[in-house]
Scaffold this active site. Structure first.
Site: not given
Length: 180
Positions: A81, A133, A145
């Site tokens: 990510c 994240h 993402h």
């Protein structure tokens, strides 16, 4: 009689002044900038930022389907990510963001979710720790993402219960946010 007229007149004037509509500071600022020849430059700067943001989102979308890879930071081997976010900002805008999601959160400006614009960063707690994240907001409540092992770069709806319950915050990347 004159003694009563002056205080009454003062009260009427004060009331009228208080009731007068406030001047539009924005219009005054635009006029001042136009008079100084700066309005065009301000609009040009706004447009340049909008163009870069648009380029960032379009560029990120071109990586849909690239596989997730822990520690990955390029399309050839895959992205995690934060590697995805870092690569998009570096390739599109020329900014080098920190490598890890929590470092990216610390290096950028906190904004309210209601202020999100395409290109802003959205953070989630997906590993029982804050800012574990990160993704790039693309507009309309969606973000792009690189989610997890066995998956690939994709667009998600932030309003899905999974993401809503894990949302940590939104951040805006400013030019001074870059760092090694």
């Amino acid at each position: 009689m004159r003694i009563f007229v002056l205080p009454a007149l003062a009260v009427l004037l004060a009331t009228a002044a208080h009731a007068a509509p406030a001047t539009d500071r924005s219009a005054e600022m635009d006029k001042l900038l136009a008079d100084k020849g700066l309005l065009g430059r301000v609009e040009h700067a706004r447009q340049a930022v909008a163009d870069k943001t648009s380029d960032l989102v379009v560029s990120a979308m071109s990586f849909l389907g690239v596989p997730y890879r822990r520690g990955g930071n390029n399309a050839e081997t895959g992205f995690d990510c934060s590697g995805f976010v870092r690569a998009m900002y570096n390739q599109t805008i020329g900014m080098v963001l920190p490598r890890r999601a929590e470092e990216q959160a610390a290096a950028t400006e906190k904004i309210d979710r209601s202020e999100l614009k395409p290109g802003d960063l959205v953070f989630f707690n997906t590993m029982r720790r804050a800012f574990s994240h990160v993704g790039i907001y693309v507009g309309d409540g969606k973000f792009i993402h690189s989610p997890r092992s066995g998956s690939e770069v994709r667009v998600e709806d932030m309003n899905q219960s999974y993401w809503t319950s894990r949302f940590n915050g939104a951040r805006r990347v400013l030019s001074e946010s870059a760092g090694e």
